[in-house]
Design a protein around this motif. Sequence first.
Motif, mmCIF file in Angstrom:
data_model
loop_
_atom_site.group_PDB
_atom_site.id
_atom_site.type_symbol
_atom_site.label_atom_id
_atom_site.label_comp_id
_atom_site.label_asym_id
_atom_site.label_seq_id
_atom_site.Cartn_x
_atom_site.Cartn_y
_atom_site.Cartn_z
ATOM 1 N N GLY A 6 -11.945 -68.599 5.236
ATOM 2 C CA GLY A 6 -10.946 -68.901 6.246
ATOM 3 C C GLY A 6 -10.106 -70.118 5.902
ATOM 4 N N GLN A 32 -11.573 -72.512 -3.959
ATOM 5 C CA GLN A 32 -12.356 -72.023 -2.823
ATOM 6 C C GLN A 32 -13.156 -70.835 -3.335
ATOM 7 N N PRO A 66 -2.957 -74.159 0.847
ATOM 8 C CA PRO A 66 -4.047 -73.175 0.731
ATOM 9 C C PRO A 66 -3.477 -71.851 0.206
ATOM 10 N N LYS A 93 0.188 -63.642 -4.007
ATOM 11 C CA LYS A 93 1.257 -63.452 -3.009
ATOM 12 C C LYS A 93 2.305 -64.559 -3.115
ATOM 13 N N ALA A 146 -5.620 -69.414 -1.434
ATOM 14 C CA ALA A 146 -6.781 -68.677 -1.945
ATOM 15 C C ALA A 146 -6.956 -67.300 -1.301
ATOM 16 N N GLY A 147 -6.052 -66.933 -0.379
ATOM 17 C CA GLY A 147 -6.208 -65.646 0.324
ATOM 18 C C GLY A 147 -6.022 -64.453 -0.607
ATOM 19 N N PHE A 148 -6.497 -63.290 -0.155
ATOM 20 C CA PHE A 148 -6.363 -62.058 -0.950
ATOM 21 C C PHE A 148 -4.936 -61.486 -0.908
ATOM 22 N N GLY A 149 -4.208 -61.762 0.168
ATOM 23 C CA GLY A 149 -2.872 -61.174 0.311
ATOM 24 C C GLY A 149 -2.936 -59.661 0.385
ATOM 25 N N THR A 150 -3.886 -59.141 1.166
ATOM 26 C CA THR A 150 -4.111 -57.682 1.166
ATOM 27 C C THR A 150 -2.923 -56.890 1.695
ATOM 28 N N ARG A 151 -2.075 -57.553 2.512
ATOM 29 C CA ARG A 151 -0.943 -56.793 3.063
ATOM 30 C C ARG A 151 0.068 -56.437 1.981
ATOM 31 N N ARG A 194 -13.823 -66.763 0.334
ATOM 32 C CA ARG A 194 -12.717 -66.809 1.293
ATOM 33 C C ARG A 194 -13.293 -66.838 2.711
HETATM 34 P P1 UTP Z 1 -3.665 -65.019 5.620
HETATM 35 O O1 UTP Z 1 -4.253 -64.878 6.969
HETATM 36 O O2 UTP Z 1 -2.228 -64.669 5.465
HETATM 37 O O3 UTP Z 1 -4.548 -64.204 4.599
HETATM 38 O O4 UTP Z 1 -3.906 -66.529 5.166
HETATM 39 P P2 UTP Z 1 -4.182 -63.708 3.143
HETATM 40 O O5 UTP Z 1 -5.448 -63.362 2.446
HETATM 41 O O6 UTP Z 1 -3.313 -64.702 2.441
HETATM 42 O O7 UTP Z 1 -3.302 -62.392 3.371
HETATM 43 P P3 UTP Z 1 -3.709 -60.940 3.991
HETATM 44 O O8 UTP Z 1 -3.875 -61.172 5.482
HETATM 45 O O9 UTP Z 1 -4.957 -60.451 3.323
HETATM 46 O O10 UTP Z 1 -2.514 -60.109 3.671
HETATM 47 C C1 UTP Z 1 -3.058 -67.585 5.573
HETATM 48 C C2 UTP Z 1 -3.045 -68.657 4.500
HETATM 49 O O11 UTP Z 1 -4.352 -69.205 4.337
HETATM 50 C C3 UTP Z 1 -4.798 -69.068 2.985
HETATM 51 C C4 UTP Z 1 -3.967 -67.937 2.405
HETATM 52 O O12 UTP Z 1 -3.850 -68.061 1.003
HETATM 53 C C5 UTP Z 1 -2.623 -68.127 3.126
HETATM 54 O O13 UTP Z 1 -1.837 -69.133 2.510
HETATM 55 N N1 UTP Z 1 -6.253 -68.791 3.010
HETATM 56 C C6 UTP Z 1 -6.768 -67.938 3.933
HETATM 57 C C7 UTP Z 1 -7.068 -69.415 2.083
HETATM 58 O O14 UTP Z 1 -6.599 -70.201 1.228
HETATM 59 N N2 UTP Z 1 -8.410 -69.156 2.123
HETATM 60 C C8 UTP Z 1 -8.964 -68.326 3.042
HETATM 61 O O15 UTP Z 1 -10.204 -68.147 3.037
HETATM 62 C C9 UTP Z 1 -8.119 -67.683 3.968
#
Ligand code: UTP
Length: 307
Positions: A111, A106, A11, A28, A13-18, A109
Motif C-alpha cells: 500500500g 518496496q 512512490p 506506468k 512501486a505499484g503494479f499499474g494493473t489498469r 506492495r
Molecule cells: P495505485 O492505487 O494507482 O496502484 O497507486 P497502482 O499499482 O499504481 O495501479 P493499479 O491500480 O494497479 O492500476 C497509487 C500510487 O501509489 C504507489 C503507486 O506506484 C502509485 O504511484 N504505490 C501503491 C506504491 O508505491 N506501493 C504500493 O504498495 C501501492
Amino acid sequence: MQNKVTKAIFPVAGFGTRFLPATKSIPKEMLPLVDRPLIQYAIDEARAAGITDFIFVTSRGKSALEDYFDRAPELESALAENGKQHLLDRLKQTEMGSGTVAYVRQHERLGLGHAVWCARHLIGNEAFAVILPDDVIDAETPCLKQMVDAYATTGGNMVATMEVAPEATSAYGILDVGPGSGPTLSVRGMVEKPKPEVAPSNLAIIGRYILRPSVLTHLDSIKAGAGGEIQLTDAIAREISEKDNVHALRFRGKRYDCGSKSGYLQATVAFGLQDPELGDEFGAYLAEVMAARTDDPTDARQVQLVR
Ligand code: UTP
C-alpha cells in the motif's frame, strides 16, 4: 525560511494493473504525455517547488525509471556529432545532480502508506513532500509550489484537495473540513473511499502531500486498512486526532488521473493541444473527428475516424 521543504518521495512501486499489458514491462510512470514520461512532469513540478532531494520508492521491474535519470553517453555523443543540439537540450531535463536521487525498494506492495514508510531513513527530522506521478496537474503555478507557499504560513501537514462529483466519493480519500471558503481549509477527519451516502464532503485528496516526520512514526504501527493496504490517510488521520495540524489546499489547476485509461487519454489531448509544435495540427484533427461524430454516422470514413 521556516517550514521549508526540500525532500520529496515518489512512490512508484505499484503494479499499474489498469494499464496491462503495457505495464507488464514498462513502468506506468514511463508512459508519455506527448513526449515526456509521467515521471518527468512530477520531477519538474517538484523542482519548481524548491525540492532538491528526490527519493523514489521502486520495486522489481522498474529499472527503466532508474535508467531514465542516468546519463546516456553514447546517445549524447551521437546527437552531438550530428549537430542535434535541440535534442541534446531536451535530454538535459532528465539530468539529476549526482547524489540528489535515491532509490529505495518496496519489497512487497502493501500500500501507499507502506511505500512512503520504506523511505523513512532518508527523511530525518524534517517535513517532506509526497508526489504520486500518476496524478498530473496542469496549473499555471505548479501544484506543489502552491502547497509549499501555503505551508510556509500554516506549518503542520498539508494535502491537496479538489471537489469531485458526489457520486464519485468511493474512488477517493475524502475530507471532513472545518468551516471556511478560502483555499486553505482545516481538516477535521478523512475517510478512505466512503460511499456517497456516508461521505463527509465531496472534497477528495489528490496525490500531493506535505507531511511531518511524525507521520512516518505513525506508519510504524498502522495496520492494513481499506482494500487490505497500509493507508497513508490512516497515518495522517492520526496527526489530526493527536495534534489537529492537518490542512487542505484547494489548488488552482486541472488534475488528470493518469493512473486510469480515461484520465490518461484526456491528459494526452490536453497536453497535445498545448504543444507549441503539434497543437494546431492536432486541434484541427480533433475538430474534424468531432465534426464527423455529429454528421451522418453511417458514412464509413467518418465512422472510422471516430472509432
Ligand atoms: P495505485 O492505487 O494507482 O496502484 O497507486 P497502482 O499499482 O499504481 O495501479 P493499479 O491500480 O494497479 O492500476 C497509487 C500510487 O501509489 C504507489 C503507486 O506506484 C502509485 O504511484 N504505490 C501503491 C506504491 O508505491 N506501493 C504500493 O504498495 C501501492
